[in-house]
Scaffold this motif. Sequence first.
Motif, PDB file in Angstrom:
ATOM      1  N   LEU A  69      55.250  64.912  70.378  1.00  0.00           N
ATOM      2  CA  LEU A  69      55.527  65.471  71.693  1.00  0.00           C
ATOM      3  C   LEU A  69      56.865  64.621  72.511  1.00  0.00           C
ATOM      4  O   LEU A  69      57.556  65.523  73.030  1.00  0.00           O
ATOM      5  N   ALA A  70      56.703  63.637  72.182  1.00  0.00           N
ATOM      6  CA  ALA A  70      57.797  62.633  72.808  1.00  0.00           C
ATOM      7  C   ALA A  70      59.155  63.365  72.163  1.00  0.00           C
ATOM      8  O   ALA A  70      60.087  63.108  72.865  1.00  0.00           O
ATOM      9  N   ARG A  71      58.879  63.562  70.822  1.00  0.00           N
ATOM     10  CA  ARG A  71      60.433  63.699  70.246  1.00  0.00           C
ATOM     11  C   ARG A  71      60.774  65.215  70.601  1.00  0.00           C
ATOM     12  O   ARG A  71      62.103  65.599  70.955  1.00  0.00           O
ATOM     13  N   ILE A  72      59.798  65.944  70.926  1.00  0.00           N
ATOM     14  CA  ILE A  72      60.329  67.439  71.354  1.00  0.00           C
ATOM     15  C   ILE A  72      60.685  67.283  72.892  1.00  0.00           C
ATOM     16  O   ILE A  72      61.813  67.855  73.187  1.00  0.00           O
ATOM     17  N   ILE A  73      60.112  66.528  73.550  1.00  0.00           N
ATOM     18  CA  ILE A  73      60.484  66.417  75.097  1.00  0.00           C
ATOM     19  C   ILE A  73      61.879  65.785  75.077  1.00  0.00           C
ATOM     20  O   ILE A  73      62.675  66.186  75.930  1.00  0.00           O
ATOM     21  N   GLY A  74      61.993  64.852  74.309  1.00  0.00           N
ATOM     22  CA  GLY A  74      63.086  64.124  74.226  1.00  0.00           C
ATOM     23  C   GLY A  74      64.580  64.996  73.758  1.00  0.00           C
ATOM     24  O   GLY A  74      65.552  64.911  74.315  1.00  0.00           O
ATOM     25  N   ARG A  75      64.201  65.952  73.049  1.00  0.00           N
ATOM     26  CA  ARG A  75      65.415  67.017  72.861  1.00  0.00           C
ATOM     27  C   ARG A  75      65.938  67.634  73.977  1.00  0.00           C
ATOM     28  O   ARG A  75      67.096  67.848  74.396  1.00  0.00           O
ATOM     29  N   LEU A  85      71.744  68.496  84.816  1.00  0.00           N
ATOM     30  CA  LEU A  85      70.413  69.562  85.435  1.00  0.00           C
ATOM     31  C   LEU A  85      69.509  68.599  86.066  1.00  0.00           C
ATOM     32  O   LEU A  85      69.137  67.340  85.722  1.00  0.00           O
ATOM     33  N   PRO A  86      68.663  69.093  87.152  1.00  0.00           N
ATOM     34  CA  PRO A  86      67.683  68.183  87.740  1.00  0.00           C
ATOM     35  C   PRO A  86      66.617  67.806  86.762  1.00  0.00           C
ATOM     36  O   PRO A  86      66.323  68.556  85.825  1.00  0.00           O
ATOM     37  N   GLU A  87      66.199  66.699  87.225  1.00  0.00           N
ATOM     38  CA  GLU A  87      65.011  65.972  86.155  1.00  0.00           C
ATOM     39  C   GLU A  87      63.628  66.737  86.123  1.00  0.00           C
ATOM     40  O   GLU A  87      62.922  66.765  85.390  1.00  0.00           O
ATOM     41  N   SER A  88      63.511  67.477  87.278  1.00  0.00           N
ATOM     42  CA  SER A  88      62.424  68.545  87.209  1.00  0.00           C
ATOM     43  C   SER A  88      62.217  69.472  86.063  1.00  0.00           C
ATOM     44  O   SER A  88      60.968  69.872  85.764  1.00  0.00           O
ATOM     45  N   VAL A  89      63.352  69.783  85.751  1.00  0.00           N
ATOM     46  CA  VAL A  89      63.677  70.793  84.565  1.00  0.00           C
ATOM     47  C   VAL A  89      62.580  70.164  83.445  1.00  0.00           C
ATOM     48  O   VAL A  89      61.777  70.892  82.805  1.00  0.00           O
ATOM     49  N   VAL A  90      62.750  68.835  82.866  1.00  0.00           N
ATOM     50  CA  VAL A  90      62.118  68.205  81.752  1.00  0.00           C
ATOM     51  C   VAL A  90      60.770  68.050  82.239  1.00  0.00           C
ATOM     52  O   VAL A  90      59.767  68.310  81.630  1.00  0.00           O
ATOM     53  N   ALA A  91      60.362  67.846  83.240  1.00  0.00           N
ATOM     54  CA  ALA A  91      58.894  67.443  83.839  1.00  0.00           C
ATOM     55  C   ALA A  91      57.884  68.675  83.747  1.00  0.00           C
ATOM     56  O   ALA A  91      57.141  68.821  83.370  1.00  0.00           O
TER      57      ALA A  91
END
Length: 451
Positions: A69-75, A85-91
């Motif tokens: 999951l961390a690898r996917i989110i990291g991409r 872009l805003p950090e909220s996108v990744v959240a």
Amino acid sequence: MKVCKFGGSSVADAKQVTKIIDIVLADADRRIVVVSAPGKRDKTDTKVTDLLIQCAEEALAGKCTEDTLARIIGRYAEIQRDLNLPESVVAEIEQDLRDRLAGDTSHHGMFLDGMKAAGEDNAAKIVAQAFQTRGANAVYVSPREAGMLLTDDFGNAQLLDESYPQLANALKGRKGLVIFPGFFGYTKGGAVATFPRGGSDITGSILAAAVKADVYENFTDVDSVYPVDPRLVPEVKRGITEMTYREMRELSYAGFGVFHDEAVIPAVKAAIPINVRNTNRPSEPGTMIVQTRKAESGGVVGIASDDGFCNIFVDKYMMNREVGFGRKLLQILEEEGVSYEHMPSGIDNISVVIRDRNFSEACEARVRDRILNDLKPDNVLIERGYALVMVVGEGLYYTVGMAAKATAALSAANVNIEMMNQGSSEISMMFGVKSCDRTKAVNALYGAFFG
């Protein structure tokens, strides 16, 4: 209006996403943008879809999913940072992935499709935000909102025809850009269902047909469709300028990885031209795929090949006098859930070519037993390790001696032809060879027809 689809290599990182934005904004007719999940950034990288499948399988096996999951989110986080872009996108993406992982796992296919679809869905959301930061009037549109209804054949879903008017109503009247995720839709029961792998091509073709686009542009990482796989014949340099839907369908089926074979069908029905182009070299005209073209006598447009096939050979004296023999044989495969690819036959024997991946060893044993018990043949032989090589071109129809030319080339290369078939359309010739002879066969045929 143009519908544009961008493949995984075009969404692999922020630099590639920037190219998408530049290409789309350079032409006001490009109104609908379909995106894949982020692909490989280099040869050693892993596609996001593959990571999602790994994550889903870990969850189904009761294993910890945090590392994957961390690898996917990291991409996605890397793309977000590099595009400012805003950090909220990744959240939001992380929350979406965790919600999917927390879903019902009782139906493995449904759960797996829900996870796989996250790749395209979140890519579309992040690409839409990237367009907005450039000042473009762009909006993410969900397949659910647009009415993309699919069958519940999870992993191999088909579009329901009632989707076309719904998609047209949802998309045609919109102002600005629509950013649409490829690869998936929703069943009538509200579950996520995906097309086969590479299905973003299918999504783009469906949308182009629904809105009656002037052209469907399919952006990938090659300048055009090549007449042969450059990995098998490195010396090929010149691409195909123009080809027909029928030619593309035959070549895609037989291993051309540039365009999904099922993606041709919606465009054919709506008579939408397809333009295969390169995201990295957008000035190149690419390959146009059209309904008809002027075919020269003897003209071969391409040679394609794929391996991973199995041959079921059934021999029975006086088979031709036994009414219903072929139907009974195919019925056995149907009842075992196995589709066939080709069926060359003689008066006393018949071969059925199927894909290995659809034919487990357990299924093979059941099929063999049923053929022996139900059909009482003299002999049944099931062999794996076959490759199919296709020579395709509208010009084959007009030319005498093309089969002789092909078989002479294979003979000169010391390639044994295990089976041969020509479709009733007469635009293709199929040769079955051992998988170990595949590369040799393709090179021999390329030399014979392209010199």
